[in-house]
Design a protein around this motif. Structure first.
Motif, PDB file in Angstrom:
ATOM      1  N   THR A 131       9.262 -15.224  11.600  1.00  0.00           N
ATOM      2  CA  THR A 131       8.202 -14.413  12.180  1.00  0.00           C
ATOM      3  C   THR A 131       6.841 -14.997  11.822  1.00  0.00           C
ATOM      4  O   THR A 131       6.637 -15.427  10.682  1.00  0.00           O
ATOM      5  CB  THR A 131       8.257 -12.997  11.595  1.00  0.00           C
ATOM      6  OG1 THR A 131       9.598 -12.581  11.578  1.00  0.00           O
ATOM      7  CG2 THR A 131       7.439 -12.054  12.409  1.00  0.00           C
ATOM      8  N   ASP A 135       2.873 -12.414  15.495  1.00  0.00           N
ATOM      9  CA  ASP A 135       3.852 -11.409  15.921  1.00  0.00           C
ATOM     10  C   ASP A 135       3.528 -10.064  15.282  1.00  0.00           C
ATOM     11  O   ASP A 135       3.532  -9.024  15.942  1.00  0.00           O
ATOM     12  CB  ASP A 135       5.265 -11.826  15.495  1.00  0.00           C
ATOM     13  CG  ASP A 135       5.716 -13.099  16.171  1.00  0.00           C
ATOM     14  OD1 ASP A 135       5.419 -13.247  17.374  1.00  0.00           O
ATOM     15  OD2 ASP A 135       6.340 -13.944  15.507  1.00  0.00           O
ATOM     16  N   LEU A 187      12.048 -10.102  17.879  1.00  0.00           N
ATOM     17  CA  LEU A 187      11.688 -10.602  16.553  1.00  0.00           C
ATOM     18  C   LEU A 187      12.878 -10.619  15.600  1.00  0.00           C
ATOM     19  O   LEU A 187      13.083 -11.580  14.872  1.00  0.00           O
ATOM     20  CB  LEU A 187      10.584  -9.727  15.941  1.00  0.00           C
ATOM     21  CG  LEU A 187       9.244  -9.750  16.646  1.00  0.00           C
ATOM     22  CD1 LEU A 187       8.281  -8.828  15.937  1.00  0.00           C
ATOM     23  CD2 LEU A 187       8.694 -11.162  16.666  1.00  0.00           C
TER      24      LEU A 187
END
Lengths: 433, 312
Positions: A131, A135, A187
């Protein structure tokens, strides 16, 4: 350590954000009894992204996101309209159908662009470890907004109204849910998002009522995320799967602790556990007596944990053969690695190796591997023979252990009131106790 | 009457001659139909077979050939094929069952139309003999990406030529000239490529998957590691941390990825370390510039060299 922190702090912050919104949504989902709706919506979003991809929008562009969102909203309309569509078929069936059809349709669409298969896989598996800060910067305000909206409307959402206003609130819920799930799944992946959604909420519902459920869920979720991420780093395991299993273990612990809160149910759990262990020991005893050369799961596990167990039943000579074979196997695999490294080095350093040298190395590698497998065979054979030799003794030991663990009081039929009769079913009527 | 009969006889003769004349090129044009598992083998078969073969590749470009799921039409293609070309080395294991199902005995293992192109190749990264995943590497019997060494094309085309001659002896001369011409052109390019890639010599590189062993051996490239621990698995946290250390300590400036490989972990590493991501193609058709075998290698060489020249 600083490596670990540098790598894990972003995933951890993301986990907290995900736990915060998904526990809240999970409570609603459990109340509505549509547990798998997140899978269906995630798959629909993936279908939308795939269609966008086919129409020429690059992956994770605003066009792709718009298509995902449009598809998800359409699915929200369907879900809201069918909540009480039929009393005969549960809505969960429809949720499942949406999931499989969307998955199949995505593969049909992507058939025209092969690199899209990887794209679909990516959308569904995600990888929380990689990540980025951007994000996080995108989802945090979005989730905060959705969370506030749902919190403000929680009274309306819970009310089982009639007619068009009910439809509107159902649609509002599924639309919010779809927006959140679409972003989260990209994600963290489907499995992890499902765990975030259901497990903390389920534990909250198990232990509390009202708004306390939410706080318990949050605490449990953050704790499980922390443990999962740490375990993944310390033991070098794939992050997503480790976290899912940690969440599962948390639920299992919560489930075991729950009956232990009252003394009667605790006694039942303890007795059940003893019966289970005794049965496993007895089954192992029988299995080693019947088939000593086959896999012995209990014994193998014990030997893995402490090799001392093996020394107890191997003779001195057998032990010597076993350790020798083990050493040779390790040496062969070290030699093979050394050769491989040498060849890889020669690709760019020093004199290049000729084809015949490369072939010679290959045949050495194959021989080493064969020899290593031979040593492994010796290890297995020595152990199997020793087990065959001592199978009756081992079986008897295991059987005695089984007898020692088994709660014999369970079988006692109370004679003349000397022993206190056991209450067998207090769980069925907890109000009695 | 006799005159008209005579004319009829002439006409008949003319028709026969015409038919014969027209038929002979048809006979010569009866092309050998070949099924190749990958586009790379297709391209090499076309280079040898020229206009006298028609080749179909089963796995589309930019698909993982190891995970290919055959389609119904593949069976039809195999039924009519006279030759089947495979990569071997456990790369296209699914082909065996497909051939068996097609019922075409000529192209089954050991048949006259069965060609394993890995024959005679000096394999790298041999870890063992078993089929399936082992020791952090799915290529139990060696690294299967051997076509990425252009010099291996010599052996591969030799095996293809041999099979073509076995199945279509009248055209043997044609195939031999075709192959010789192709190899001559290739050898010239290899010399150029070696010169072009001199910039990259010994410079540390990182790749997503262990695709580049043969390419590296030919052009003396230094791949210091792979991101993927096992095919299809994303890297674990400690591996990712170790990779970041490797990139920083060895000053890796380029990370290589194929178009169909997942971008997430590559981009993550790139963002953390500032290394540049370069997209290389391992099979013909994976990028539009790589439309045939020579073009594929040319694309890879030029892209890699350009990345380093820009970086200087």
């Amino acid at each position: 350590m600083s490596d670990a922190l540098a790598l894990l702090w972003l995933p951890f912050v993301l986990s907290i954000v995900l736990v915060a919104i998904h526990t809240f949504l999970g409570l609603q989902v459990l109340a509505r009894n549509v547990v798998f709706v997140d899978l269906a919506l995630a798959q629909i979003a993936a279908l939308g992204a795939t269609v966008a991809f086919m129409l020429g929008h690059p992956v994770s562009s605003s066009g792709s996101y718009a298509y995902s969102l449009a598809f998800t909203l359409a699915a929200a309309v369907v879900l809201a309209s069918t909540r009480s569509w039929s009393q005969r078929v549960p809505q969960e069936a429809l949720v499942g159908v949406i999931y499989v059809v969307a998955a199949a349709a995505a593969f049909l669409v992507v058939e025209k662009a092969p690199q899209g298969t990887e794209h679909i896989k990516q959308l569904l598996t995600g990888n929380i470890l990689t990540t980025g800060a951007h994000d996080l910067a995108f989802v945090t305000p979005l989730y905060a907004l959705v969370g506030c909206g749902l919190w403000a409307a929680r009274a309306r959402l819970a009310r089982s109204g009639e007619g068009s206003s009910k439809w509107l609130w159902d649609f509002f819920f599924y639309a919010c849910f779809g927006v959140v799930v679409t972003s989260s799944v990209a994600l963290a992946g489907v499995l992890l998002v499902f765990s975030f959604l259901i497990i903390p909420a389920a534990i909250g519902m198990l232990y509390a009522d009202g708004v306390r459920r939410l706080f318990i869920g949050w605490a449990v979720g953050v704790l499980a995320s922390c443990v999962g991420l740490t375990a993944s780093y310390v033991w070098d395991l794939p992050t997503g799967s480790t976290m899912v299993c940690t969440f599962g273990a948390t639920l299992a612990i919560a489930g075991i602790v729950w009956p232990l809160r009252s003394r009667d149910t605790a006694a039942i759990v303890a007795r059940g556990a003893r019966v289970g262990v005794a049965l496993a020991l007895a089954a192992s005893a029988a299995w080693i007596a019947i088939a000593p050369r086959e896999d012995q799961p209990l014994l193998d596990a014990l030997e893995l944990v402490s090799p001392v167990v093996r020394e107890m039943y191997l003779s001195r000579n057998e032990m010597q053969i076993y350790t020798d074979a083990d050493e040779y196997a390790q040496r062969y695999s070290r030699e093979a690695d050394r050769l491989n490294d040498k060849e890889a080095q020669s690709r760019w350093q020093g004199e290049p190796l000729s084809d015949s040298d490369v072939r010679r190395i290959s045949s050495f590698l194959q021989s080493y591997n064969e020899m290593r497998r031979g040593e492994e065979f010796v290890k297995r054979e020595v152990r199997a023979r020793a087990r065959t030799r001592v199978r009756w003794v081992l079986g008897a030991v295991l059987l005695v252990a089984a007898c020692a663990v088994f709660p014999w009081r369970l079988l006692n039929i109370p004679v003349d009131g000397a022993r206190r009769p056991l209450r067998v079913r207090p769980q069925a009527a907890p109000s009695d106790s | 009457m006799a005159k008209s009969l005579n004319a009829l006889r002439h006409l008949a003769r003319a028709i026969i001659v015409a038919v014969l004349v027209l038929w002979s090129p048809v006979a010569a044009l009866a092309v050998v139909s070949i099924v190749a598992t990958t586009t790379d083998l297709k391209s090499l078969a076309e280079a040898v077979g020229g206009g006298r073969v028609s080749v179909v590749a089963l796995v589309p470009p930019n698909t993982d050939a190891e995970e290919y799921q055959p389609r119904p039409h593949d069976l039809n293609r195999l039924k009519d094929a006279r030759l089947v070309l495979r990569v071997g080395v456990d790369y296209d294991l699914w082909l065996d069952r497909l051939v068996q199902q097609s019922g075409n005995r000529a192209i089954a293992r050991g048949g006259p139309g069965y060609v394993d192109c890995s024959f005679g190749i000096a394999l790298l990264d041999v870890r063992g003999v078993q089929v399936g995943p082992a020791g952090g590497h799915a290529h139990g019997s060696g690294n299967p990406h051997y076509w990425l060494d252009p010099v291996n094309a010599e052996m591969m085309t030799a095996v293809i030529l041999e099979a073509l001659v076995r199945n279509d002896a009248p055209n043997a001369k044609y195939y031999e000239t075709q192959r010789a011409r192709f190899l001559e052109r290739l050898a010239e390019r290899v010399r150029q490529w070696e010169k072009t890639l001199a910039v990259v010599h010994g410079k540390p590189l990182l790749a997503y998957h262990n695709t580049w062993a043969y390419f590296a051996r030919r052009f003396r490239l230094n791949f210091v590691g792979y991101i993927e621990p096992r095919p299809g698995l994303p890297p674990r946290p400690s591996q990712l941390a170790a990779l970041i250390r490797v990139v920083q300590s060895q000053r890796v400036s380029v990370i290589v990825r194929q178009p169909h490989e997942p971008a997430a972990s590559v981009d993550f590493l790139s963002a953390k370390t500032g290394a540049r991501v370069v997209i290389l193609a391992s099979s013909v058709g994976a990028v539009s510039a790589a439309s045939e075998y020579v073009g594929l290698l040319d694309y890879n060489v030029r892209t890699l060299a350009a990345a380093f020249r820009e970086g200087l």
